[in-house]
Write a protein that holds these residues in place. Structure first.
Motif, PDB file in Angstrom:
ATOM      1  N   SER A  48     145.019  31.683  43.264  1.00 42.70           N
ATOM      2  CA  SER A  48     146.188  31.551  44.130  1.00 42.70           C
ATOM      3  C   SER A  48     147.424  31.463  43.259  1.00 42.70           C
ATOM      4  O   SER A  48     147.380  30.874  42.186  1.00 42.70           O
ATOM      5  CB  SER A  48     146.100  30.266  44.947  1.00 42.70           C
ATOM      6  OG  SER A  48     144.862  30.200  45.565  1.00 42.70           O
ATOM      7  N   ASN A  59     149.417  21.935  48.525  1.00 45.75           N
ATOM      8  CA  ASN A  59     148.113  21.421  48.929  1.00 45.75           C
ATOM      9  C   ASN A  59     148.238  19.923  49.164  1.00 45.75           C
ATOM     10  O   ASN A  59     149.198  19.290  48.779  1.00 45.75           O
ATOM     11  CB  ASN A  59     147.036  21.776  47.901  1.00 45.75           C
ATOM     12  CG  ASN A  59     147.143  20.963  46.647  1.00 45.75           C
ATOM     13  OD1 ASN A  59     147.240  19.757  46.705  1.00 45.75           O
ATOM     14  ND2 ASN A  59     147.135  21.624  45.512  1.00 45.75           N
ATOM     15  N   LEU A  90     137.954  19.818  46.255  1.00 42.72           N
ATOM     16  CA  LEU A  90     138.607  21.083  46.617  1.00 42.72           C
ATOM     17  C   LEU A  90     139.987  20.844  47.242  1.00 42.72           C
ATOM     18  O   LEU A  90     140.845  21.722  47.225  1.00 42.72           O
ATOM     19  CB  LEU A  90     137.734  21.890  47.594  1.00 42.72           C
ATOM     20  CG  LEU A  90     136.376  22.347  47.065  1.00 42.72           C
ATOM     21  CD1 LEU A  90     135.636  23.159  48.119  1.00 42.72           C
ATOM     22  CD2 LEU A  90     136.539  23.161  45.789  1.00 42.72           C
ATOM     23  N   THR A  93     143.043  21.529  44.975  1.00 39.03           N
ATOM     24  CA  THR A  93     143.423  22.871  44.500  1.00 39.03           C
ATOM     25  C   THR A  93     143.688  23.860  45.629  1.00 39.03           C
ATOM     26  O   THR A  93     144.109  24.976  45.381  1.00 39.03           O
ATOM     27  CB  THR A  93     142.319  23.447  43.578  1.00 39.03           C
ATOM     28  OG1 THR A  93     141.053  23.319  44.234  1.00 39.03           O
ATOM     29  CG2 THR A  93     142.270  22.715  42.248  1.00 39.03           C
ATOM     30  N   ARG A  94     143.436  23.444  46.874  1.00 44.67           N
ATOM     31  CA  ARG A  94     143.655  24.370  47.990  1.00 44.67           C
ATOM     32  C   ARG A  94     145.141  24.580  48.250  1.00 44.67           C
ATOM     33  O   ARG A  94     145.970  23.733  47.873  1.00 44.67           O
ATOM     34  CB  ARG A  94     143.008  23.809  49.262  1.00 44.67           C
ATOM     35  CG  ARG A  94     143.799  22.617  49.814  1.00 44.67           C
ATOM     36  CD  ARG A  94     143.118  21.950  50.974  1.00 44.67           C
ATOM     37  NE  ARG A  94     143.837  20.753  51.356  1.00 44.67           N
ATOM     38  CZ  ARG A  94     143.284  19.697  51.908  1.00 44.67           C
ATOM     39  NH1 ARG A  94     141.978  19.663  52.131  1.00 44.67           N
ATOM     40  NH2 ARG A  94     144.013  18.650  52.238  1.00 44.67           N
ATOM     41  N   THR A  95     145.446  25.689  48.915  1.00 49.86           N
ATOM     42  CA  THR A  95     146.803  25.875  49.440  1.00 49.86           C
ATOM     43  C   THR A  95     146.764  25.451  50.913  1.00 49.86           C
ATOM     44  O   THR A  95     147.316  24.423  51.275  1.00 49.86           O
ATOM     45  CB  THR A  95     147.242  27.347  49.315  1.00 49.86           C
ATOM     46  OG1 THR A  95     147.030  27.764  47.975  1.00 49.86           O
ATOM     47  CG2 THR A  95     148.708  27.521  49.683  1.00 49.86           C
ATOM     48  N   TYR A  96     146.089  26.252  51.731  1.00 49.35           N
ATOM     49  CA  TYR A  96     145.875  25.892  53.128  1.00 49.35           C
ATOM     50  C   TYR A  96     144.397  25.605  53.354  1.00 49.35           C
ATOM     51  O   TYR A  96     143.539  26.248  52.749  1.00 49.35           O
ATOM     52  CB  TYR A  96     146.271  27.045  54.057  1.00 49.35           C
ATOM     53  CG  TYR A  96     147.752  27.232  54.200  1.00 49.35           C
ATOM     54  CD1 TYR A  96     148.500  26.413  55.033  1.00 49.35           C
ATOM     55  CD2 TYR A  96     148.392  28.245  53.512  1.00 49.35           C
ATOM     56  CE1 TYR A  96     149.866  26.598  55.167  1.00 49.35           C
ATOM     57  CE2 TYR A  96     149.764  28.440  53.648  1.00 49.35           C
ATOM     58  CZ  TYR A  96     150.491  27.605  54.478  1.00 49.35           C
ATOM     59  OH  TYR A  96     151.828  27.784  54.611  1.00 49.35           O
ATOM     60  N   THR A  97     144.118  24.706  54.273  1.00 50.83           N
ATOM     61  CA  THR A  97     142.748  24.564  54.758  1.00 50.83           C
ATOM     62  C   THR A  97     142.477  25.739  55.691  1.00 50.83           C
ATOM     63  O   THR A  97     143.395  26.303  56.290  1.00 50.83           O
ATOM     64  CB  THR A  97     142.565  23.241  55.519  1.00 50.83           C
ATOM     65  OG1 THR A  97     143.583  23.135  56.513  1.00 50.83           O
ATOM     66  CG2 THR A  97     142.648  22.061  54.575  1.00 50.83           C
ATOM     67  N   ASP A 120     142.868  31.368  51.496  1.00 55.87           N
ATOM     68  CA  ASP A 120     143.535  30.150  51.010  1.00 55.87           C
ATOM     69  C   ASP A 120     145.060  30.283  51.147  1.00 55.87           C
ATOM     70  O   ASP A 120     145.757  29.330  51.476  1.00 55.87           O
ATOM     71  CB  ASP A 120     143.155  29.932  49.539  1.00 55.87           C
ATOM     72  CG  ASP A 120     143.891  28.774  48.901  1.00 55.87           C
ATOM     73  OD1 ASP A 120     143.560  27.621  49.231  1.00 55.87           O
ATOM     74  OD2 ASP A 120     144.793  29.022  48.084  1.00 55.87           O
ATOM     75  N   CYS A 156     137.909  24.686  52.328  1.00 58.71           N
ATOM     76  CA  CYS A 156     138.911  24.831  51.266  1.00 58.71           C
ATOM     77  C   CYS A 156     138.344  25.761  50.198  1.00 58.71           C
ATOM     78  O   CYS A 156     137.136  25.775  49.959  1.00 58.71           O
ATOM     79  CB  CYS A 156     139.230  23.480  50.628  1.00 58.71           C
ATOM     80  SG  CYS A 156     139.964  22.312  51.785  1.00 58.71           S
ATOM     81  N   ARG A 157     139.224  26.481  49.552  1.00 51.81           N
ATOM     82  CA  ARG A 157     138.779  27.469  48.575  1.00 51.81           C
ATOM     83  C   ARG A 157     138.229  26.840  47.305  1.00 51.81           C
ATOM     84  O   ARG A 157     138.926  26.068  46.641  1.00 51.81           O
ATOM     85  CB  ARG A 157     139.953  28.350  48.181  1.00 51.81           C
ATOM     86  CG  ARG A 157     139.533  29.425  47.223  1.00 51.81           C
ATOM     87  CD  ARG A 157     140.715  30.130  46.598  1.00 51.81           C
ATOM     88  NE  ARG A 157     140.221  31.184  45.735  1.00 51.81           N
ATOM     89  CZ  ARG A 157     140.845  31.622  44.663  1.00 51.81           C
ATOM     90  NH1 ARG A 157     142.008  31.109  44.329  1.00 51.81           N
ATOM     91  NH2 ARG A 157     140.322  32.562  43.925  1.00 51.81           N
TER      92      ARG A 157
END
Ligand code: URA
Length: 257
Positions: A48, A59, A90, A93-97, A120, A156-157
Motif C-alpha cells: 500500500s 489505519n 494486522l 498496517t491496514r489502510t481500510y478494513t 486495502d 485486514c490486509r
C-alpha cells in the motif's frame, strides 16, 4: 493544506455521525507502532502507498470502509466493530478494513482469504485482479456481483500478500461467523486453502479438497480454488468451473446459455 485537512476531518466526522457514532475521544493521539518483523511475503505485489500525514483515515480505529460501500443495515454494527478492531497485528498496517459486501439471504456467499493491496486501499472486497476474475466467474454463473455476498476470512490486509497466520485467522473468524448468521446465504463457496481451513477446518490440500461439499451451521459449503491461484495456473479454471456448476445444480439453477 490546513483547509483541506479540516474539510476532510469535517467530512469524516459527518460520516461517523451517519454511522451512529456520536462521540470521538478528544485525546486520541495516534502513535505509530514500532515496526514488527513480517513473515515472508508470497508475492512481490505492490505494498500500500504510504499515507500522507493528516489524510483521513489512516489505519487504526477509524479504518471504516469508505462511505461508497453499501452494507445492509443489519451488518453495519459488525462492520463498525471490525473498523475499530485491534485484536491482531494486522490492524497496525491496514489502510481500510474490508468487511465484505453484498445482500442478505443471497444464493451464494463467496469466501476468500483476505484483502489484497487494492482492497486495502478501497475498503471493498475483491476489486483487484483476482476480484476481476471472480466477477467473470459470478457472471458466468448467471449472477451479478451485487446479487452475491463477497467476504473474507480476515478483514485486514496481511502485509506483502502473505497468508494470514493461524492466530490472525482465529482472531478474525468470529466476525465472519457473526456475518454468516445474519447474511443466511443458501450456499457458501470457500475459495482457496485459507478459506477452507478457516471456515470448515479442512485438512486436505485444496487440490484434493476442491469439488467436495462440506457444511457450516447447516449451510452447504463448496470448496474450490482461489481466483488468484487460477490467474497463476489457468489450466485449473476447468476444475473450478465444474465446482461452480455443482453449486448451481444444488441451487436448482443452470448457467446461462
Ligand atoms: N483475495 C481475497 O482473498 N480477498 C479479496 O478480497 C481480494 C483478493
Amino acid at each position: 493544506m490546513k483547509d483541506t485537512v479540516s474539510h476532510q476531518a469535517i467530512e469524516y466526522l459527518n460520516y461517523l455521525k451517519e454511522q451512529g457514532i456520536s462521540h470521538v475521544p478528544r485525546t486520541v493521539k495516534r502513535q505509530a507502532p514500532p515496526p514488527r518483523p513480517q513473515p515472508a511475503s508470497r508475492s512481490t505485489a505492490a505494498q500500500s502507498p504510504p499515507h500522507t500525514p493528516g489524510q483521513m483515515p489512516p489505519n487504526g480505529a477509524d479504518a471504516l470502509p469508505k462511505p461508497a460501500l453499501s452494507i445492509p443495515a443489519a451488518l453495519q454494527p459488525i462492520a463498525n466493530e471490525i473498523a475499530a478492531c485491534h485484536r491482531c497485528p494486522l490492524a497496525a498496517t491496514r489502510t481500510y478494513t474490508v468487511p465484505g459486501q453484498g445482500p442478505l439471504q443471497p444464493d451464494i456467499l463467496f469466501v476468500g482469504e483476505g484483502p489484497g493491496a487494492d482492497e486495502d486501499a478501497q475498503g471493498i472486497a475483491f476489486i483487484g485482479r483476482a476480484g476481476k476474475l471472480l466477477t467473470k466467474m459470478i457472471t458466468a454463473m448467471g449472477y451479478t456481483r451485487e446479487e452475491v455476498f463477497l467476504g473474507n476470512i480476515v478483514k485486514c490486509r496481511p502485509p506483502g500478500n502473505r497468508a494470514p497466520t493461524r492466530e490472525e485467522m482465529a482472531d478474525c473468524i468470529p466476525y465472519l461467523k457473526q456475518q454468516i448468521a445474519i447474511i443466511q446465504p443458501k450456499t457458501i463457496i470457500c475459495m482457496g486453502a485459507t478459506a477452507a481451513r478457516g471456515l470448515v477446518q479442512e485438512t486436505l490440500p485444496i487440490g484434493k479438497a476442491r469439488g467436495h461439499w462440506r457444511e457450516f451451521e447447516g449451510i452447504p459449503v463448496m470448496l474450490t480454488f482461489h481466483p488468484a491461484y487460477l490467474l497463476r495456473d489457468p489450466r485449473k479454471k476447468k476444475d473450478c468451473w465444474a465446482d461452480l456448476k455443482a453449486v448451481l445444480t444444488r441451487l436448482d439453477k443452470a448457467p446461462p446459455k
